[in-house]
Design a protein around this motif. Structure first.
Motif, PDB file in Angstrom:
ATOM      1  N   GLN A  18       0.843  -1.195   0.000  1.00 41.75           N
ATOM      2  CA  GLN A  18       0.000   0.000   0.000  1.00 41.75           C
ATOM      3  C   GLN A  18       0.882   1.249   0.000  1.00 41.75           C
ATOM      4  OE1 GLN A  18      -0.977  -2.770   2.218  1.00 41.75           O
ATOM      5  NE2 GLN A  18      -2.070  -3.227   0.313  1.00 41.75           N
ATOM      6  N   ILE A  19       0.421   2.270  -0.706  1.00 45.08           N
ATOM      7  CA  ILE A  19       1.167   3.529  -0.779  1.00 45.08           C
ATOM      8  C   ILE A  19       0.233   4.668  -0.399  1.00 45.08           C
ATOM      9  CG2 ILE A  19       0.703   3.870  -3.260  1.00 45.08           C
ATOM     10  CD1 ILE A  19       3.632   4.923  -3.463  1.00 45.08           C
ATOM     11  N   SER A  20       0.732   5.618   0.366  1.00 44.27           N
ATOM     12  CA  SER A  20      -0.072   6.720   0.884  1.00 44.27           C
ATOM     13  C   SER A  20      -0.307   7.800  -0.189  1.00 44.27           C
ATOM     14  CB  SER A  20       0.619   7.325   2.110  1.00 44.27           C
ATOM     15  OG  SER A  20      -0.159   8.334   2.700  1.00 44.27           O
ATOM     16  N   LYS A  21      -1.012   8.848   0.199  1.00 55.75           N
ATOM     17  CA  LYS A  21      -1.234  10.006  -0.665  1.00 55.75           C
ATOM     18  C   LYS A  21      -0.161  11.058  -0.401  1.00 55.75           C
ATOM     19  CE  LYS A  21      -5.089   8.416  -2.437  1.00 55.75           C
ATOM     20  NZ  LYS A  21      -5.162   8.010  -3.869  1.00 55.75           N
ATOM     21  N   PRO A  22       0.120  11.919  -1.371  1.00 57.50           N
ATOM     22  CA  PRO A  22       1.176  12.920  -1.177  1.00 57.50           C
ATOM     23  C   PRO A  22       0.852  13.908  -0.059  1.00 57.50           C
ATOM     24  CG  PRO A  22       0.631  12.694  -3.508  1.00 57.50           C
ATOM     25  CD  PRO A  22      -0.414  11.945  -2.741  1.00 57.50           C
ATOM     26  N   GLY A  23       1.861  14.138   0.803  1.00 56.28           N
ATOM     27  CA  GLY A  23       1.783  15.201   1.781  1.00 56.28           C
ATOM     28  C   GLY A  23       2.127  16.518   1.117  1.00 56.28           C
ATOM     29  N   GLU A  44       2.268  11.799 -11.136  1.00 53.54           N
ATOM     30  CA  GLU A  44       0.810  11.646 -11.176  1.00 53.54           C
ATOM     31  C   GLU A  44       0.103  12.627 -10.243  1.00 53.54           C
ATOM     32  OE1 GLU A  44      -0.428   7.579 -10.620  1.00 53.54           O
ATOM     33  OE2 GLU A  44      -0.046   7.119 -12.731  1.00 53.54           O
ATOM     34  N   GLN A  45       0.644  12.842  -9.050  1.00 51.63           N
ATOM     35  CA  GLN A  45       0.038  13.769  -8.094  1.00 51.63           C
ATOM     36  C   GLN A  45       1.138  14.521  -7.351  1.00 51.63           C
ATOM     37  OE1 GLN A  45      -2.856  11.973  -5.381  1.00 51.63           O
ATOM     38  NE2 GLN A  45      -3.314  10.365  -6.869  1.00 51.63           N
ATOM     39  N   VAL A  46       0.822  15.737  -6.906  1.00 48.56           N
ATOM     40  CA  VAL A  46       1.769  16.509  -6.104  1.00 48.56           C
ATOM     41  C   VAL A  46       1.059  17.072  -4.887  1.00 48.56           C
ATOM     42  CG1 VAL A  46       3.179  17.113  -8.106  1.00 48.56           C
ATOM     43  CG2 VAL A  46       1.370  18.663  -7.350  1.00 48.56           C
ATOM     44  N   GLY A  47       1.819  17.316  -3.810  1.00 42.21           N
ATOM     45  CA  GLY A  47       1.267  17.909  -2.605  1.00 42.21           C
ATOM     46  C   GLY A  47       1.003  19.390  -2.760  1.00 42.21           C
ATOM     47  N   SER A  48       0.324  19.949  -1.768  1.00 40.38           N
ATOM     48  CA  SER A  48      -0.145  21.338  -1.857  1.00 40.38           C
ATOM     49  C   SER A  48       0.978  22.370  -1.917  1.00 40.38           C
ATOM     50  CB  SER A  48      -1.046  21.635  -0.650  1.00 40.38           C
ATOM     51  OG  SER A  48      -0.327  21.439   0.572  1.00 40.38           O
ATOM     52  N   GLU A  49       2.163  22.036  -1.387  1.00 39.77           N
ATOM     53  CA  GLU A  49       3.272  22.995  -1.359  1.00 39.77           C
ATOM     54  C   GLU A  49       4.346  22.719  -2.406  1.00 39.77           C
ATOM     55  OE1 GLU A  49       3.242  25.677   0.622  1.00 39.77           O
ATOM     56  OE2 GLU A  49       1.258  25.017   1.291  1.00 39.77           O
ATOM     57  N   VAL A  50       4.145  21.733  -3.243  1.00 39.88           N
ATOM     58  CA  VAL A  50       5.161  21.380  -4.241  1.00 39.88           C
ATOM     59  C   VAL A  50       5.231  22.437  -5.337  1.00 39.88           C
ATOM     60  CG1 VAL A  50       5.802  19.700  -6.030  1.00 39.88           C
ATOM     61  CG2 VAL A  50       4.984  18.902  -3.801  1.00 39.88           C
ATOM     62  N   ARG A  51       6.442  22.886  -5.626  1.00 43.65           N
ATOM     63  CA  ARG A  51       6.652  23.903  -6.651  1.00 43.65           C
ATOM     64  C   ARG A  51       7.645  23.468  -7.735  1.00 43.65           C
ATOM     65  NH1 ARG A  51       2.886  25.039  -4.251  1.00 43.65           N
ATOM     66  NH2 ARG A  51       2.331  26.955  -3.128  1.00 43.65           N
ATOM     67  N   THR A  52       8.311  22.348  -7.521  1.00 45.25           N
ATOM     68  CA  THR A  52       9.392  21.963  -8.432  1.00 45.25           C
ATOM     69  C   THR A  52       8.939  21.116  -9.612  1.00 45.25           C
ATOM     70  OG1 THR A  52       9.879  20.069  -7.007  1.00 45.25           O
ATOM     71  CG2 THR A  52      11.124  22.088  -6.617  1.00 45.25           C
ATOM     72  N   VAL A  53       7.862  20.353  -9.453  1.00 46.37           N
ATOM     73  CA  VAL A  53       7.349  19.514 -10.541  1.00 46.37           C
ATOM     74  C   VAL A  53       5.834  19.590 -10.536  1.00 46.37           C
ATOM     75  CG1 VAL A  53       9.303  17.903 -10.550  1.00 46.37           C
ATOM     76  CG2 VAL A  53       7.337  17.453  -9.065  1.00 46.37           C
ATOM     77  N   LYS A  54       5.214  19.090 -11.618  1.00 43.01           N
ATOM     78  CA  LYS A  54       3.755  19.089 -11.737  1.00 43.01           C
ATOM     79  C   LYS A  54       3.298  17.798 -12.391  1.00 43.01           C
ATOM     80  CE  LYS A  54       3.809  21.587 -16.167  1.00 43.01           C
ATOM     81  NZ  LYS A  54       5.259  21.406 -16.339  1.00 43.01           N
ATOM     82  N   PRO A  55       2.016  17.452 -12.241  1.00 42.39           N
ATOM     83  CA  PRO A  55       1.517  16.224 -12.878  1.00 42.39           C
ATOM     84  C   PRO A  55       1.817  16.207 -14.374  1.00 42.39           C
ATOM     85  CG  PRO A  55      -0.091  17.036 -11.316  1.00 42.39           C
ATOM     86  CD  PRO A  55       0.975  18.088 -11.406  1.00 42.39           C
ATOM     87  N   GLY A  56       2.262  15.053 -14.861  1.00 44.26           N
ATOM     88  CA  GLY A  56       2.607  14.899 -16.270  1.00 44.26           C
ATOM     89  C   GLY A  56       4.084  15.062 -16.558  1.00 44.26           C
TER      90      GLY A  56
END
Length: 361
Positions: free
Chosen positions: A19-24, A66-78
């Protein structure tokens, strides 16, 4: 998701559902595209280095965000990305003084009281080297990956995640090879070949590749070696000293043995630098003659090529796309996740450069 799990030292990896969690807030969920089999993984499988178990292994990888957390600025989905085990916080002393690869801040990991990134139905599951890439997905800190151009083949890009950055970086960063200098590299696996290639890019005038397997000679030449020594038939140190009239400016040990680390030092000229890239098993001692230091010879370690990977890895991609990095020759075979143990069996024979797990798109 399917993942290759190490549950017991000395035993094969098990393909399990994990199992793998969701991005923080500062985390990224990546669909794994490819993962290389590295000798470092084998060290942990064999117990040469300890690690909490059970754990999902793998650390040389590429994928698609595929998904990024709310504070991520370095990469984006895709985004297409390469991962790096040397996750960095960005504000500790190491990071602020330009040694990002030495950062050990706990901020890049989840806390003990947080939900773990990985888990299993029958108990906890440890993340390995900030990545755990022998799995269909990875959940990592945003500072453990970097976006790359999308025309770069992802199976080849995975190699940049460890062996290329480690080997090329050792040559151009850790040892600072300069045009016209001489180089010797002990071990022609993925990391050693990358060190050869890095020395060639840096402009070394003579690059002596050394291995116990004679068939590695032609491969080393393709990566930029000017000479090859079959160490199974001759004294490699004596040969290097004779070929270079007193030793090389830079030497690199890319196997992980005390004996070859000593040889690495002993083949230096006065003022030369020996770089130990390989993971020498815990407890082994390296011995050198004390008088040799009067000649200002240096013995130093190299961790992940002293990298600044957010800058280095996109540049290495450009090097590959322009023909400077010979990564197509480094992939010996492409395998499925279920063949991971067979891949490590082949690695033990010492005849292949790199095996790469390719996941279905």
């Amino acid at each position: 998701m399917k993942a290759a799990v190490l549950r017991e030292v000395g035993k094969p990896l098990q393909i399990e559902d994990v199992q793998i969690s969701k991005p923080g807030p500062h985390e990224v969920l990546i669909r794994t595209a490819a993962a290389g089999l590295c000798h470092s993984d084998l060290h942990f499988m064999q117990g040469s280095y300890p690690h909490p178990l059970p754990a999902v292994l793998g650390h040389e990888s590429s994928g698609i965000v595929e998904q990024v957390g709310s504070e991520v600025r370095t990469v984006k989905p895709g985004d297409h990305v390469i991962t790096c085990l040397s996750a960095y916080c960005g504000h500790c002393e190491f990071c602020l003084t330009g040694s990002m690869s030495l950062c050990v801040s706990p901020e890049t990991k989840r806390g003990k009281d947080d939900e773990p990134r990985l888990s299993a139905a029958n108990g906890p599951m440890m993340q390995y080297l900030n990545l755990s890439s022998f799995a269909e997905h990875m959940l990592i800190h945003e500072h453990a990956c970097v976006a790359i151009r999308k025309d770069m083949p992802l199976d080849v890009a995975a190699l940049i995640g460890c062996s290329v950055t480690t080997g090329v970086g050792a040559a151009i960063h850790t040892s600072n090879v300069r045009p016209g200098e001489t180089v010797a590299v002990i071990g022609c696996g993925g990391v050693g070949l990358a060190a050869v290639n890095g020395a060639a890019i840096a402009g070394a005038s003579r690059i002596i590749a050394i291995d116990m397997v004679a068939s590695k000679g032609n491969l080393a030449m393709e990566f930029g070696a000017t000479d090859f020594i079959d160490a199974s038939k001759t004294d490699a140190v004596k040969e290097v000293l004779e070929m270079t009239s007193g030793g090389v400016h830079h030497s690199f040990e890319a196997i992980g043995l005390a004996k070859t680390a000593e040889q690495c030092f002993n083949m230096l000229r006065r003022g030369g630098t020996a770089n130990i890239i390989g993971m020498i098993p815990v407890g082994q001692m390296v011995s050198v003659m004390g008088a040799a230091f009067l000649g200002e010879k240096k013995l130093q370690g190299s961790l992940m090529g002293s990298n600044r990977f957010p800058v280095d890895m996109p540049r290495f991609v450009d090097f590959y796309m322009s023909g400077k990095l010979k990564l197509d020759h480094m992939i010996s075979q492409r395998i499925k996740l279920e063949q991971v143990n067979e891949g490590f069996d082949e690695m033990k024979k010492g005849e292949l450069a790199r095996s790469v797990i390719v996941f279905d798109a």
